[in-house]
Each structure stands twice: as C-alpha cells, then as structure tokens.
Write an enzyme that holds these catalytic residues in place. Structure first.
Site, PDB file in Angstrom:
ATOM      1  N   GLY A  69       0.787  -1.223   0.000  1.00  0.00           N
ATOM      2  CA  GLY A  69       0.000   0.000   0.000  1.00  0.00           C
ATOM      3  C   GLY A  69       0.817   1.269   0.000  1.00  0.00           C
ATOM      4  O   GLY A  69       0.264   2.357   0.139  1.00  0.00           O
ATOM      5  N   TYR A  73       5.939   5.693  -1.946  1.00  0.00           N
ATOM      6  CA  TYR A  73       6.889   5.993  -0.877  1.00  0.00           C
ATOM      7  C   TYR A  73       8.105   5.073  -0.978  1.00  0.00           C
ATOM      8  O   TYR A  73       9.251   5.527  -0.937  1.00  0.00           O
ATOM      9  CB  TYR A  73       6.195   5.836   0.476  1.00  0.00           C
ATOM     10  CG  TYR A  73       7.089   6.010   1.672  1.00  0.00           C
ATOM     11  CD1 TYR A  73       7.515   7.270   2.058  1.00  0.00           C
ATOM     12  CD2 TYR A  73       7.500   4.912   2.427  1.00  0.00           C
ATOM     13  CE1 TYR A  73       8.335   7.433   3.167  1.00  0.00           C
ATOM     14  CE2 TYR A  73       8.309   5.066   3.531  1.00  0.00           C
ATOM     15  CZ  TYR A  73       8.726   6.334   3.900  1.00  0.00           C
ATOM     16  OH  TYR A  73       9.533   6.494   4.994  1.00  0.00           O
ATOM     17  N   GLY A 104      14.068   2.779  10.573  1.00  0.00           N
ATOM     18  CA  GLY A 104      12.868   1.982  10.762  1.00  0.00           C
ATOM     19  C   GLY A 104      11.854   2.795  11.541  1.00  0.00           C
ATOM     20  O   GLY A 104      11.979   4.018  11.681  1.00  0.00           O
TER      21      GLY A 104
END
Length: 171
Positions: A69, A73, A104
């Site tokens: 999704g 990005y 992260g």
C-alpha cells in the site's frame, strides 16, 4: 544531510497500487526523491570546491523491503539508495562520502500518539535489541556519518536498530 519526506498524511494508507492517483505518486517522488536531488545539485559543487564533504540521505526500510500500500513511498526511498551509491562513486575521489541511513519505525511523538502499543511491541519483538529506536538513536548515527570521524564509509546503507528486524528467525 537530507531527511525530506514521509507519506502524504491525507492519502489513504494501504490502498491498492492501481488506485494510487498519479498526482499522489508525483508528489511522493517530488518530496522524497526530487527534493534531495535539488539539495545535492546545489551542495555538490560547493563540496567539490572544498575537496571534502559528507552527504547523508535518510531512507526507510520500505526502500529495500517494500511496504504493501505504499509503492510510491517505497519507490522514492529506494531511489535514494541508487542516488547515494552513484554519488559515492562520482564524488568519492574528491573527499566526499555519501551514505544512506535506513530508518525503521522510530518512537517519535506522532508514533507514540497514534500507534497501538501492541503493534509497537510486536515490531520491537522482531528486533535484535527488542526495542524501537528513539529519535536520538537515528540522529547520532547521522551525526557520525556526517562528521570528520567518518573517514572512509561511503556508498553504504546503514540500518539503524528499528530497521534491522528483517530476519526470518526474529520472534
């Protein structure tokens, strides 16, 4: 050091690739890839003139692993890796080192306010240290890479603690 980006906070997260409108795709690439390109276009000649420099681009684990999704990005963040590795070769002999920090999930104020604790605990459980990184953890890595203490690390992707939970044997 460049840390532009982040997904469009108004866009639907987790939507299907084919449902991603082209303007959103362009905006993401513009912010996360064209922005750093523009900064480096201005900075590289100055660094060349000094015969020294340090460039640190901030990517994401999504740039290497993908993220359902979030194709725009992830593509933009992956582009930073190719840009850094190419510039490391182009600028290295002039004393300019170029690296990528793959951050992260970091315990920012926004993450603390919006992420369910069980999600944070689950992600932390997949990390060797069993803890998510604080903003200072990421910042200190960037400071080292951007400093004179970094004498010859270039063209590398450095995954800070929260981006290391990729192992199949992580519990």
């Amino acid at each position: 050091m460049n840390c532009a980006g982040g997904r469009d906070r108004n866009a639907p997260w987790g939507s299907r690739f084919e449902d991603t409108p082209q303007p959103l795709w362009r905006t993401m690439l513009g912010t996360d890839l064209l922005g750093p390109y523009s900064l480096l276009q201005a900075a590289a000649p100055v660094m060349r003139g000094h015969g020294w420099g340090r460039i640190v681009l901030v990517s994401s684990g999504a740039g290497e692993e993908g993220w359902e999704g979030a194709a725009a990005y992830a593509a933009a963040k992956a582009g930073l890796i190719g840009l850094a590795r190419s510039l490391a070769w182009e600028l290295g002999r002039e004393g300019i080192l170029v690296n990528v920090v793959a951050a992260g999930l970091t315990l920012t104020e926004r993450v603390r306010a919006t992420a369910p604790p069980q999600v944070l605990e689950g992600i932390a459980g997949r990390l060797p240290s069993r803890r998510l990184s604080e903003p200072a953890d990421v910042a200190e890595l960037i400071v080292f890479l951007a400093s004179a203490a970094n004498r010859n690390i270039s063209g590398e992707i450095l995954r800070e603690g929260s981006a290391t939970g990729r192992s199949a044997h992580a519990s």
